[in-house]
Enzyme design. Structure first.
Site, PDB file in Angstrom:
ATOM      1  N   THR A 286    -103.950 -94.258  -0.628  1.00 28.02           N
ATOM      2  CA  THR A 286    -103.165 -94.901   0.435  1.00 28.02           C
ATOM      3  C   THR A 286    -102.456 -93.839   1.275  1.00 28.02           C
ATOM      4  O   THR A 286    -102.029 -92.814   0.735  1.00 28.02           O
ATOM      5  CB  THR A 286    -102.120 -95.836  -0.204  1.00 28.02           C
ATOM      6  OG1 THR A 286    -102.820 -96.853  -0.928  1.00 28.02           O
ATOM      7  CG2 THR A 286    -101.230 -96.497   0.829  1.00 28.02           C
TER       8      THR A 286
ATOM      9  N   SER B 102    -101.907 -91.872   5.443  1.00 31.90           N
ATOM     10  CA  SER B 102    -102.626 -91.464   6.656  1.00 31.90           C
ATOM     11  C   SER B 102    -103.827 -90.578   6.322  1.00 31.90           C
ATOM     12  O   SER B 102    -104.865 -90.670   6.993  1.00 31.90           O
ATOM     13  CB  SER B 102    -101.669 -90.749   7.614  1.00 31.90           C
ATOM     14  OG  SER B 102    -101.065 -89.652   6.975  1.00 31.90           O
ATOM     15  N   THR B 103    -103.725 -89.726   5.302  1.00 32.45           N
ATOM     16  CA  THR B 103    -104.870 -88.875   4.941  1.00 32.45           C
ATOM     17  C   THR B 103    -105.957 -89.722   4.285  1.00 32.45           C
ATOM     18  O   THR B 103    -107.149 -89.549   4.572  1.00 32.45           O
ATOM     19  CB  THR B 103    -104.413 -87.732   3.996  1.00 32.45           C
ATOM     20  OG1 THR B 103    -103.168 -87.212   4.457  1.00 32.45           O
ATOM     21  CG2 THR B 103    -105.449 -86.615   3.962  1.00 32.45           C
TER      22      THR B 103
ATOM     23  N   ASP C  91    -107.333 -89.402  -2.791  1.00 30.18           N
ATOM     24  CA  ASP C  91    -106.029 -89.820  -2.278  1.00 30.18           C
ATOM     25  C   ASP C  91    -105.254 -88.612  -1.756  1.00 30.18           C
ATOM     26  O   ASP C  91    -105.533 -87.469  -2.145  1.00 30.18           O
ATOM     27  CB  ASP C  91    -105.231 -90.511  -3.404  1.00 30.18           C
ATOM     28  CG  ASP C  91    -104.062 -91.338  -2.888  1.00 30.18           C
ATOM     29  OD1 ASP C  91    -103.837 -91.374  -1.661  1.00 30.18           O
ATOM     30  OD2 ASP C  91    -103.372 -91.955  -3.721  1.00 30.18           O
TER      31      ASP C  91
ATOM     32  N   ALA D 150    -101.275 -86.812  -0.924  1.00 32.01           N
ATOM     33  CA  ALA D 150    -100.082 -86.547  -1.742  1.00 32.01           C
ATOM     34  C   ALA D 150     -98.943 -86.145  -0.814  1.00 32.01           C
ATOM     35  O   ALA D 150     -99.173 -85.714   0.318  1.00 32.01           O
ATOM     36  CB  ALA D 150    -100.351 -85.434  -2.745  1.00 32.01           C
ATOM     37  N   ASP D 151     -97.743 -86.276  -1.323  1.00 32.77           N
ATOM     38  CA  ASP D 151     -96.582 -85.803  -0.575  1.00 32.77           C
ATOM     39  C   ASP D 151     -96.280 -84.347  -0.883  1.00 32.77           C
ATOM     40  O   ASP D 151     -95.792 -83.612  -0.020  1.00 32.77           O
ATOM     41  CB  ASP D 151     -95.366 -86.687  -0.900  1.00 32.77           C
ATOM     42  CG  ASP D 151     -95.634 -88.123  -0.479  1.00 32.77           C
ATOM     43  OD1 ASP D 151     -95.890 -88.343   0.710  1.00 32.77           O
ATOM     44  OD2 ASP D 151     -95.652 -89.001  -1.357  1.00 32.77           O
TER      45      ASP D 151
ATOM     46  N   GLY E  60     -95.687 -93.620   0.571  1.00 29.06           N
ATOM     47  CA  GLY E  60     -96.119 -94.893   1.146  1.00 29.06           C
ATOM     48  C   GLY E  60     -95.886 -96.070   0.212  1.00 29.06           C
ATOM     49  O   GLY E  60     -96.407 -97.165   0.445  1.00 29.06           O
TER      50      GLY E  60
ATOM     51  N   GLU F   7    -101.716 -96.492  -7.241  1.00 29.40           N
ATOM     52  CA  GLU F   7    -102.418 -95.199  -7.121  1.00 29.40           C
ATOM     53  C   GLU F   7    -102.574 -94.564  -8.503  1.00 29.40           C
ATOM     54  O   GLU F   7    -103.639 -94.036  -8.850  1.00 29.40           O
ATOM     55  CB  GLU F   7    -101.637 -94.264  -6.199  1.00 29.40           C
ATOM     56  CG  GLU F   7    -101.651 -94.719  -4.751  1.00 29.40           C
ATOM     57  CD  GLU F   7    -100.735 -93.918  -3.841  1.00 29.40           C
ATOM     58  OE1 GLU F   7    -100.957 -93.947  -2.630  1.00 29.40           O
ATOM     59  OE2 GLU F   7     -99.785 -93.274  -4.335  1.00 29.40           O
TER      60      GLU F   7
END
Ligand code: 5RP
Length: 237
Positions: free
Chosen positions: A46, A48-49, A99, A101-102, A115, A121
């Site tokens: 989940t 934008s990437t 996925d 990551a921050d 998000g 996730e």
């Protein structure tokens, strides 16, 4: 008269963060595509990437069966591309989970949940054989914790969990106006220098009322595709 110097054009020096996200998304598609067949189901993250990954993957939708989504938003985007979305409980074999990551450290321990999709996730990542993290270079950090650590909490436990997080040295802040896909709230924990992510992940998950926290360290990523101005770099756990 000074010699004319053309403007410095290092490869990718002008790439925006969005272009870096698209580059790593494409790299993930290129990595998994030769390993997929018409029975393959891909786990999809989940953000934008991950959205860039969905859009790149959709160009090859005949090459695999479908996907498992880590959020309602991802499910909607996949379906919008005509990609079948399966319930995780109906899927026994998931080769890949892709996925964003921050934050990631060099061992591929991650902070996720910006998000608010961290729990689903983490569940999909746990089922997948290979977890491929895709991120632009700004996400790679020496020590996790500059990004506030998201914690998904059962609503009635909010104050109790917040008090316990303070005892662990953090400053929890209620993410106003956000409910997760599971109907829970998020506490973002500021000012954590996370030098032992596996231990902290376990400690926070042991607090009654916590659903899970955004540390992915007990099950880190297996591969990090990192978008840099020199191209996409591959880091392994
Ligand atoms: C969502 C996540 C995302 O992977 C994370 O927030 C990164 O998002 P983006 O790719 O938009 O930077 O954990 O819960």
């Amino acid at each position: 008269m000074p010699a004319f110097r053309p403007p410095f054009r290092h490869f990718g020096a002008r790439m925006t963060q969005d272009q870096l996200k698209q580059a790593v998304a494409q790299a993930a598609v290129d990595f998994i595509l030769p390993k997929l067949d018409d029975k393959s189901i891909v786990g999809v993250g989940t953000g934008s990437t991950a959205n860039c990954f969905i859009d790149a993957l959709a160009k090859h939708k005949g090459a695999f069966d479908g996907a498992v989504a880590s959020s309602e938003a991802t499910a909607a985007r996949l379906k919008g591309h005509g990609i079948p979305v399966y319930e995780l409980n109906t899927v026994s074999d998931l080769e890949f989970y892709v996925d964003g990551a921050d934050e990631s450290d060099e061992h591929l321990n991650l902070i996720k949940g910006g998000g608010a999709a961290l729990t689903r996730e983490k569940i999909v990542a746990a089922v997948a054989k290979t977890f491929i993290c895709i991120a632009d270079a700004s996400k790679l950090v020496p020590v996790l914790g500059a990004f506030p650590l998201p914690v998904e909490v059962i609503p009635m436990a909010r104050s109790h969990v917040a008090r316990q997080l303070v005892k662990l040295g953090g400053d929890p802040v209620y993410r106003e106006g956000v409910l997760t896909d599971n109907g829970n709230i998020i506490l973002d924990v500021f000012n954590m220098q996370i030098t032992n992510p596996v231990e902290l992940e376990t400690q926070i998950n042991a607090i009654v009322g916590v659903v899970t926290n955004g540390l992915f360290a007990a099950r880190p990523a297996d591969l990090l595709l990192l978008g840099t101005s020199e191209g996409v770099k591959t880091l392994k756990a």
